[in-house]
Design a protein around this motif. Structure first.
Motif, PDB file in Angstrom:
ATOM      1  N   ARG A 115     -30.036  -7.797 -14.521  1.00 32.14           N
ATOM      2  CA  ARG A 115     -30.367  -7.227 -15.832  1.00 32.14           C
ATOM      3  C   ARG A 115     -30.616  -5.716 -15.723  1.00 32.14           C
ATOM      4  N   VAL A 116     -31.212  -5.286 -14.626  1.00 34.24           N
ATOM      5  CA  VAL A 116     -31.356  -3.844 -14.395  1.00 34.24           C
ATOM      6  C   VAL A 116     -29.977  -3.201 -14.299  1.00 34.24           C
ATOM      7  N   ALA A 117     -29.056  -3.867 -13.612  1.00 35.23           N
ATOM      8  CA  ALA A 117     -27.689  -3.345 -13.497  1.00 35.23           C
ATOM      9  C   ALA A 117     -27.018  -3.246 -14.865  1.00 35.23           C
ATOM     10  N   VAL A 118     -27.277  -4.217 -15.736  1.00 34.66           N
ATOM     11  CA  VAL A 118     -26.729  -4.174 -17.092  1.00 34.66           C
ATOM     12  C   VAL A 118     -27.316  -2.985 -17.851  1.00 34.66           C
ATOM     13  N   ALA A 119     -28.631  -2.773 -17.723  1.00 39.09           N
ATOM     14  CA  ALA A 119     -29.266  -1.620 -18.384  1.00 39.09           C
ATOM     15  C   ALA A 119     -28.664  -0.312 -17.888  1.00 39.09           C
ATOM     16  N   ARG A 120     -28.436  -0.219 -16.597  1.00 37.20           N
ATOM     17  CA  ARG A 120     -27.810   0.987 -16.034  1.00 37.20           C
ATOM     18  C   ARG A 120     -26.415   1.200 -16.626  1.00 37.20           C
ATOM     19  N   ALA A 121     -25.662   0.118 -16.788  1.00 38.31           N
ATOM     20  CA  ALA A 121     -24.316   0.220 -17.359  1.00 38.31           C
ATOM     21  C   ALA A 121     -24.344   0.698 -18.803  1.00 38.31           C
TER      22      ALA A 121
END
Length: 218
Positions: free
Chosen positions: A145-151
């Motif tokens: 989910r952090v990776a999604v936020a970064r994207a």
């Protein structure tokens, strides 16, 4: 919104892509499926401008990124394309919020602006209580989910995801799949997702099937 025309790619003597024509519409969720070695990840890397095709053209809203100088193409990629990988690719020495902020800071947004947007995204993804934690302190689902936020931090035109739920257990996998559709509903986000997950593929607006470097159906 996104188009490829006649994309080919060869590695050594192996012809990986054999003339790919593709159209992705705005706010569409498209999955790319097929056996290993079909060329799915190579196609995603070319769409993401991470790799050059040997021939053919890529268009983003009538812009051809591969005609831009390398530095301008990198800036274009950072602004218009978000990436989510199977193993999240977070930087271990940075906290969740710092990882999310990095693309915004690369885009020369102010620290305060980047921090504010990162907090908003992490709140939307129900991670407010984890923003100061480093990746090793997060669960697999939280890291993704952090990776999604970064994207999402630079409001990209499209998010490209390569097996985004491939490393997750069933519960976290289902939560991530629901999240992708929530993002389309709430933010109008477009997704192109390479996946072997039949359930996720079945949820998509459209499935693109690949085999031996060609599109066999969509």
């Amino acid at each position: 919104m996104l188009q490829t025309r006649g994309i080919t790619k060869k590695f050594g003597q192996l012809q990986v892509l054999k003339g790919i024509d593709l159209n992705i519409r705005e706010k569409e969720i498209v999955t790319v499926s097929g056996p290993s070695g079909a060329g799915k990840t190579t196609l995603l890397q070319i769409i993401g401008t991470l790799d050059r095709p040997d021939s053919g053209s890529l268009f983003f809203k009538n812009i051809e990124p591969f005609k831009l100088p390398e530095k301008e193409r990198a800036a274009f990629r950072n602004k218009h394309i978000g990436f989510v990988f199977q193993f999240h690719q977070l930087l271990p020495e940075f906290t969740a919020i710092e990882n999310v902020m990095i693309p915004a800071l690369i885009a020369k947004k102010s620290y305060n602006e980047a921090e504010k947007k990162a907090k908003q995204l992490l709140a939307f993804l129900k991670l407010t209580h984890r923003i100061k934690h480093k990746p090793a302190e997060l669960s697999g689902g939280e890291r993704q989910r952090v990776a999604v936020a970064r994207a999402l931090i630079n409001n990209p035109a499209v998010i490209l995801a390569d097996e985004p739920s491939g490393s997750l257990d069933t519960k976290n996998k289902e939560e991530l799949h629901s999240l992708l559709f929530d993002l389309r509903k709430e933010m109008g986000q477009t997704f192109v997702i390479v996946t072997h997950d039949e359930h996720l593929a079945g949820l998509a607006d459209r499935i693109i099937y690949m085999k031996d470097g060609t599109i066999t159906g969509n």
